[in-house]
Every structure is written in structure tokens, then in C-alpha cells.
Design a protein around this motif. Structure first.
Motif, mmCIF file in Angstrom:
data_model
loop_
_atom_site.group_PDB
_atom_site.id
_atom_site.type_symbol
_atom_site.label_atom_id
_atom_site.label_comp_id
_atom_site.label_asym_id
_atom_site.label_seq_id
_atom_site.Cartn_x
_atom_site.Cartn_y
_atom_site.Cartn_z
ATOM 1 N N ARG A 86 -35.168 -2.466 36.861
ATOM 2 C CA ARG A 86 -35.260 -3.466 35.805
ATOM 3 C C ARG A 86 -36.710 -3.799 35.452
ATOM 4 O O ARG A 86 -37.017 -4.153 34.312
ATOM 5 C CB ARG A 86 -34.540 -4.734 36.244
ATOM 6 C CG ARG A 86 -33.666 -5.287 35.163
ATOM 7 C CD ARG A 86 -32.955 -6.557 35.543
ATOM 8 N NE ARG A 86 -31.830 -6.259 36.408
ATOM 9 C CZ ARG A 86 -31.446 -7.010 37.425
ATOM 10 N NH1 ARG A 86 -32.087 -8.105 37.727
ATOM 11 N NH2 ARG A 86 -30.414 -6.673 38.171
ATOM 12 N N SER A 87 -37.619 -3.693 36.424
ATOM 13 C CA SER A 87 -39.014 -4.051 36.179
ATOM 14 C C SER A 87 -39.831 -2.908 35.571
ATOM 15 O O SER A 87 -40.951 -3.143 35.109
ATOM 16 C CB SER A 87 -39.668 -4.515 37.474
ATOM 17 O OG SER A 87 -39.804 -3.435 38.373
ATOM 18 N N ILE A 88 -39.307 -1.696 35.544
ATOM 19 C CA ILE A 88 -40.069 -0.540 35.059
ATOM 20 C C ILE A 88 -40.568 -0.713 33.620
ATOM 21 O O ILE A 88 -41.756 -0.496 33.355
ATOM 22 C CB ILE A 88 -39.259 0.767 35.225
ATOM 23 C CG1 ILE A 88 -39.143 1.111 36.710
ATOM 24 C CG2 ILE A 88 -39.903 1.927 34.463
ATOM 25 C CD1 ILE A 88 -38.201 2.258 36.998
ATOM 26 N N TYR A 147 -32.481 -4.103 45.767
ATOM 27 C CA TYR A 147 -33.920 -3.842 45.652
ATOM 28 C C TYR A 147 -34.193 -2.756 44.603
ATOM 29 O O TYR A 147 -35.066 -2.895 43.753
ATOM 30 C CB TYR A 147 -34.487 -3.438 47.012
ATOM 31 C CG TYR A 147 -35.952 -3.085 46.967
ATOM 32 C CD1 TYR A 147 -36.919 -4.068 46.882
ATOM 33 C CD2 TYR A 147 -36.360 -1.749 46.989
ATOM 34 C CE1 TYR A 147 -38.256 -3.752 46.830
ATOM 35 C CE2 TYR A 147 -37.702 -1.420 46.937
ATOM 36 C CZ TYR A 147 -38.640 -2.429 46.853
ATOM 37 O OH TYR A 147 -39.969 -2.109 46.786
ATOM 38 N N LYS A 198 -41.206 -3.403 31.848
ATOM 39 C CA LYS A 198 -42.220 -4.451 31.789
ATOM 40 C C LYS A 198 -43.548 -3.968 32.385
ATOM 41 O O LYS A 198 -44.607 -4.166 31.792
ATOM 42 C CB LYS A 198 -41.710 -5.677 32.544
ATOM 43 C CG LYS A 198 -42.616 -6.865 32.480
ATOM 44 C CD LYS A 198 -41.995 -8.039 33.228
ATOM 45 C CE LYS A 198 -42.909 -9.219 33.261
ATOM 46 N NZ LYS A 198 -42.324 -10.337 34.004
ATOM 47 N N VAL A 199 -43.480 -3.326 33.521
ATOM 48 C CA VAL A 199 -44.691 -2.813 34.167
ATOM 49 C C VAL A 199 -45.351 -1.735 33.303
ATOM 50 O O VAL A 199 -46.573 -1.714 33.140
ATOM 51 C CB VAL A 199 -44.368 -2.269 35.577
ATOM 52 C CG1 VAL A 199 -45.542 -1.517 36.164
ATOM 53 C CG2 VAL A 199 -43.945 -3.396 36.495
ATOM 54 N N GLN A 231 -49.067 -1.924 31.716
ATOM 55 C CA GLN A 231 -50.011 -0.864 32.036
ATOM 56 C C GLN A 231 -50.568 -0.232 30.764
ATOM 57 O O GLN A 231 -51.762 0.058 30.674
ATOM 58 C CB GLN A 231 -49.352 0.195 32.925
ATOM 59 C CG GLN A 231 -50.304 1.204 33.472
ATOM 60 C CD GLN A 231 -51.364 0.601 34.378
ATOM 61 O OE1 GLN A 231 -51.176 -0.441 34.998
ATOM 62 N NE2 GLN A 231 -52.499 1.244 34.462
ATOM 63 N N LYS A 279 -32.257 -1.838 42.155
ATOM 64 C CA LYS A 279 -31.854 -2.349 40.839
ATOM 65 C C LYS A 279 -32.961 -3.225 40.244
ATOM 66 O O LYS A 279 -33.271 -3.129 39.058
ATOM 67 C CB LYS A 279 -30.565 -3.155 40.986
ATOM 68 C CG LYS A 279 -29.846 -3.418 39.720
ATOM 69 C CD LYS A 279 -28.535 -4.138 40.046
ATOM 70 C CE LYS A 279 -27.563 -3.986 38.921
ATOM 71 N NZ LYS A 279 -26.303 -4.668 39.223
ATOM 72 N N GLN A 280 -33.580 -4.069 41.070
ATOM 73 C CA GLN A 280 -34.693 -4.895 40.597
ATOM 74 C C GLN A 280 -35.885 -4.031 40.212
ATOM 75 O O GLN A 280 -36.581 -4.313 39.227
ATOM 76 C CB GLN A 280 -35.094 -5.905 41.672
ATOM 77 C CG GLN A 280 -34.073 -6.989 41.879
ATOM 78 C CD GLN A 280 -34.409 -7.866 43.073
ATOM 79 O OE1 GLN A 280 -35.230 -7.517 43.915
ATOM 80 N NE2 GLN A 280 -33.751 -9.014 43.145
ATOM 81 N N TYR A 281 -36.134 -2.976 40.971
ATOM 82 C CA TYR A 281 -37.220 -2.037 40.651
ATOM 83 C C TYR A 281 -36.973 -1.378 39.299
ATOM 84 O O TYR A 281 -37.868 -1.320 38.454
ATOM 85 C CB TYR A 281 -37.340 -0.985 41.757
ATOM 86 C CG TYR A 281 -38.293 0.134 41.431
ATOM 87 C CD1 TYR A 281 -39.668 -0.066 41.490
ATOM 88 C CD2 TYR A 281 -37.826 1.392 41.047
ATOM 89 C CE1 TYR A 281 -40.553 0.949 41.188
ATOM 90 C CE2 TYR A 281 -38.703 2.413 40.746
ATOM 91 C CZ TYR A 281 -40.060 2.189 40.817
ATOM 92 O OH TYR A 281 -40.932 3.197 40.500
#
Length: 138
Positions: free
Chosen positions: A33-35, A27, A37-38, A42, A29-31
Motif C-alpha cells: 500500500r505504501s509503494i 506487514y 506514495k514512496v 522519491q 499488505k502495508q508495504y
């Protein structure tokens, strides 16, 4: 609060090293990885909103876009206060307070804020409602 939010991606990487359960590590690691992109989305959203404020306010009052890059994120921070629907009313109060520092009339600040709310929230919500109703009929 700002410091906690600013360093949350870094704290996630530190937390990853201390977590023992594999599903928690996955979980985190996925967070992590998404930073990027988010953060990119933003930045695009804030930039478009600043540009919308600039176009509306420039019709009545000359202001530099740099000042709006400082003021608009402060106005949008009102959306994080869960008192009213989508920050309605609070956002306008913040707009009056922040934009008055740049000598912008409160009427212009409220008009810009409500217009942007209408185009960014109300119209997409109505389109989504229409699509949802049509999907249920099928």
C-alpha cells in the motif's frame, strides 16, 4: 541490483500469496500500500535535486535538463555506499565522473554537489539539532 529493486514491489505481491502467518501478511499488505506514495515522493525528491543541479550548473555551463535527469540519479546512487558520512567524497567523485561525460568542468561538478549537499543535508540537520536542543531544555 537494479532489477531486484525494480521488481521488489511485484515480488511483494507474489510473496503475499505464499506467506502463511497473518501478521506477516499484514506487514506485506502495508508495504504494498505504501509503494505508490514512496515512489511519488522519491520522484519529487529526484526532480527537485535535478533542478538544483540544473540551476547551479547552468550558471557556468549550458546543459540540458534531460542530461541531468540521466546523470543526477547516478550521482545520488553514491549515497548507497556506506563508506563515508552521507556519501561525502564519493558523491563528488561520482559527480566528476558522470558530469565530465557532458563536458562539465570537475570544479563545477564538485561545487554543485557540495552546495546541494549543504542545502539539502547540513542546513536541515542544524535546524533539527537546534529544535532538539530546545525541546530537551523545555
Amino acid at each position: 541490483f537494479f532489477i531486484i529493486i525494480l521488481f521488489s514491489p511485484f515480488s511483494a505481491t507474489v510473496l503475499y500469496n505464499f506467506v502463511k502467518k497473518e501478521h506477516h501478511k499484514l506487514y506485506i499488505k502495508q508495504y504494498i500500500r505504501s509503494i505508490p506514495k514512496v515512489a511519488m515522493f522519491q520522484f519529487i525528491f529526484i526532480s527537485l535535486t535535478v533542478f538544483q543541479y540544473y540551476v547551479l550548473i547552468e550558471q557556468y555551463f549550458h546543459i540540458s535538463i534531460g542530461k541531468l535527469f540521466i546523470g543526477v540519479p547516478l550521482i545520488l546512487s553514491s549515497n548507497t555506499i556506506p563508506i563515508t558520512y552521507s556519501g561525502l567524497g564519493l558523491r563528488e567523485t561520482f559527480a566528476i565522473s558522470v558530469l565530465s561525460k557532458f563536458d562539465i568542468d570537475p570544479l563545477i561538478a564538485v561545487t554543485a554537489s557540495l552546495t546541494i549537499f549543504f542545502f539539502n543535508s547540513v542546513i536541515p540537520a542544524l535546524i533539527g539539532l537546534y529544535l532538539l536542543i530546545n525541546k530537551k531544555k523545555k
